[in-house]
Design an enzyme around this catalytic site. Structure first.
Site, short mmCIF file in Angstrom:
data_model
loop_
_atom_site.label_atom_id
_atom_site.label_comp_id
_atom_site.label_asym_id
_atom_site.label_seq_id
_atom_site.Cartn_x
_atom_site.Cartn_y
_atom_site.Cartn_z
N CYS A 73 6.27 12.60 18.18
CA CYS A 73 6.31 11.57 17.40
C CYS A 73 5.03 11.73 16.42
CB CYS A 73 6.34 10.29 17.86
SG CYS A 73 6.03 8.79 16.80
N CYS A 78 1.14 8.66 16.50
CA CYS A 78 -0.23 8.63 17.20
C CYS A 78 -0.65 9.91 17.33
CB CYS A 78 0.17 7.94 18.51
SG CYS A 78 0.54 6.25 18.67
N GLN A 103 -2.54 -7.33 6.93
CA GLN A 103 -2.83 -6.53 7.78
C GLN A 103 -2.14 -6.37 9.27
OE1 GLN A 103 -6.03 -4.99 7.84
NE2 GLN A 103 -6.64 -5.78 5.92
N CYS A 139 -10.89 1.89 4.56
CA CYS A 139 -10.29 2.37 5.57
C CYS A 139 -10.09 4.09 5.58
CB CYS A 139 -8.74 2.04 5.13
SG CYS A 139 -8.23 2.21 3.62
N1 SAH Z 1 -8.50 -6.86 1.01
C1 SAH Z 1 -7.16 -6.86 1.24
C2 SAH Z 1 -6.39 -5.87 0.93
C3 SAH Z 1 -6.96 -4.38 1.20
S1 SAH Z 1 -5.93 -3.20 0.87
C4 SAH Z 1 -6.91 -7.29 2.75
O1 SAH Z 1 -7.76 -7.20 3.67
O2 SAH Z 1 -5.81 -7.69 3.30
C5 SAH Z 1 -6.35 -2.51 -0.83
C6 SAH Z 1 -5.82 -3.37 -2.00
O3 SAH Z 1 -6.03 -2.75 -3.12
C7 SAH Z 1 -4.25 -3.29 -2.10
O4 SAH Z 1 -3.65 -4.48 -1.86
C8 SAH Z 1 -3.82 -2.68 -3.47
O5 SAH Z 1 -2.97 -3.09 -3.92
C9 SAH Z 1 -4.95 -2.89 -4.22
N2 SAH Z 1 -5.38 -2.02 -5.29
C10 SAH Z 1 -5.30 -0.68 -5.29
N3 SAH Z 1 -5.70 -0.12 -6.56
C11 SAH Z 1 -6.25 -1.11 -6.92
C12 SAH Z 1 -7.15 -1.26 -8.39
N4 SAH Z 1 -7.19 -0.23 -8.87
N5 SAH Z 1 -7.58 -2.50 -8.43
C13 SAH Z 1 -7.47 -3.56 -7.91
N6 SAH Z 1 -6.72 -3.46 -6.53
C14 SAH Z 1 -6.22 -2.36 -6.44
#
Ligand code: SAH
Length: 499
Positions: free
Chosen positions: A84, A87, A299, A429
């Protein structure tokens, strides 16, 4: 075996000691000056390998036999681990996995970020791993799983996972990263498909009906959502499908059908219909309640996310007077955690539906000091900055960013520097782009103060970290109005202050 001029050649059998692991989790070893990359081998192993693809200085080899296992080698918990693609670190002990992840981030901060290794070590807070129970280990943490549906060679429906880098489905109804209850749901759907001839989707022919099964669980509420993603607008005997599912798993609170008739790798389509129960399930994170619908971003490891967000709040060092910007805010999870402790929070996110969710989540929790904007962080922030003058600008005390893997746009970073917040909290991330962005931010005005990794994606190579930057130089524009002053001016004027 080895030909002197060309290194290894295909099908050579080579014994090698694994001395390192690359970012994809492959073992790396050197034999006669050539580098071998060996999937499923872990650091410390002595392995026999077969060369599959040879280049001038390196080769990819298949693990044939573990001759001497590394002290960090463990038996994979999942029988499908090697086949798979999900992981990559199942054969590494969890302690070694946490070391691997912390080192990966550290190496990026040193190599890409240009920080001294000793300094990086001195400000590190130890990685926060999952709390393991004897029964589960670092597994069963995902609150969301999407299983592709296909057919076996006899045409029977199967669900499972894609093999690494392919779209071949490896049947598996019990992925160990997902919840135990998922298996019951999947088997119920497969049974239903057989009973009522609901055909699995065939992606090469673009025929058939059921494409994916999405399952989400609110860990605090215990509520479960099942959503079938189908190449059509309905499925046979919908009411019987719902009856079977709810009888099998009483925690199900929502059953939905999402239509995706496109020939695409994108899993979900645009329209979703409720077949049974509610349109969303609820969950709680850091004391805030969220409504999660089939398409909401949320999340995937809420237990670890809660710890990570608490760290972000701690790094923000809020006293109740601050103005905070939360860039890339998604459905506002970090914004709402911050709002409880700040005077005002501004969230910015590119996806309009996520901002709709953010607003309704704020309202649902009675939070009125959070404002949300749809748009790109690199456009919304400069627009806000440019339209204000030094004297009327609400100075941001803290800027939090949590960008996708590609990191922050340079325009966004430039504006952050121009706005000169006291602190920047960077949640990331992808440590390579984190390191690149920190190099930019720390070139003059900011200093890296602390960093910590959180293991959000156990058994995979993905890392998550939280970093604190503090402003070092004095602000040029002392005329910025601070949030606390803003309220003072506002009170004195008995009305709206500028900004
Ligand atoms: N802080 C949130 C989401 C983080 S993920 C949490 O912890 O749940 C990153 C997010 O950035 C996603 O929701 C994505 O849609 C958004 N994103 C991607 N490019 C972006 C940009 N240029 N400006 C603003 N948001 C953006």
């Amino acid at each position: 075996m080895k030909t002197e001029k060309n290194g290894f050649k295909k099908n050579d059998i080579v014994t090698v000691t694994i001395t390192d692991m690359d970012e994809k989790g492959q073992g790396i070893g050197k034999a006669d000056g050539f580098t071998l990359f060996v999937k499923d081998a872990v650091v410390g192993d002595v392995v026999e390998t077969k060369v599959m693809k040879a280049k001038t200085n390196y080769a990819f080899a298949k693990l044939m036999k573990v001759i001497t296992p590394s002290p960090d080698r463990v038996s994979p918990a999942c029988p499908m681990a090697r086949a798979c693609g999900g992981c990559q670190l199942q054969e590494l002990s969890y302690e070694a996995e946490l070391r691997f992840k912390e080192n990966k981030v550290k190496n990026h901060l040193v190599r890409i970020g240009g920080f001294e290794e000793e300094f990086i070590e001195s400000i590190k807070e130890p990685i926060v791993g999952m709390t393991q129970t004897a029964e589960d280990g670092p597994y069963r943490y995902r609150n969301k799983a999407q299983y592709p549906v296909g057919a076996d060679k006899d045409g029977n429906p199967v669900v499972g996972f894609y093999a690494g880098r392919t779209h071949d489905i490896i049947p598996n109804t019990d992925c160990l990263l997902g919840r135990k209850v998922n298996q019951k749901i999947l088997l119920t759907v497969l049974d239903y498909m057989k009973s009522y001839d609901a055909k699995p989707y065939d992606e090469t022919e673009h025929k058939g009906l059921i494409r994916h099964i999405l399952i989400r669980e609110g860990f605090t509420s215990g509520e479960i959502m099942v959503c079938l993603i189908v190449n059509g607008k309905s499925v046979p005997k919908e009411e019987l499908l719902c009856e079977r599912l709810v009888n099998a798993v009483p925690e199900i609170a929502s059953i939905c059908l999402n239509t995706n008739t496109e020939k695409t790798n994108v899993i979900m389509g645009n329209s979703t219909r409720v077949l049974w129960g509610r349109e969303s399930i609820s969950d709680e994170l850091c004391g805030i309640e969220y409504a999660i619908s089939a398409r909401s971003f949320y999340q995937v490891n809420p237990v670890q996310a809660e710890k990570l967000y608490s760290k972000a709040v701690e790094y923000a060092a809020l006293t109740g007077k601050e103005s905070v910007w939360d860039l890339y805010c998604g459905i506002g999870t970090i914004s709402l955690c911050m709002a409880k402790k700040a005077a005002k929070v501004y969230g910015v996110e590119i996806i309009p539906e996520a901002i709709e969710d953010a607003k309704s989540n704020a309202a649902r929790n009675g939070i009125s000091n959070a404002e949300f904007f749809v748009g790109k962080a690199e456009e919304v922030l400069p627009a806000f900055y440019e339209k204000t003058t030094d004297s009327d600008m609400l100075h941001p005390d803290v800027i939090v960013v949590d960008p996708p893997r590609k990191g922050c746009d340079e325009k966004c970073l430039e504006t952050m520097l121009a706005m000169e917040p006291e602190r920047i909290v960077y949640v990331s991330c992808d440590s390579a782009t984190l390191a690149r962005d920190l190099k930019f931010l720390c070139s003059e005005k900011y200093e890296l103060k602390a960093w910590q990794c959180y293991d959000q994606f156990s058994r995979t190579v993905h890392t998550e970290s939280c970093v604190l930057l503090e402003r070092v130089s004095n602000r040029k524009a002392d005329s910025y109005v601070k949030m606390e002053d803003y309220y003072r001016i506002k009170d004195a004027e008995g009305g709206e202050a500028n900004g």
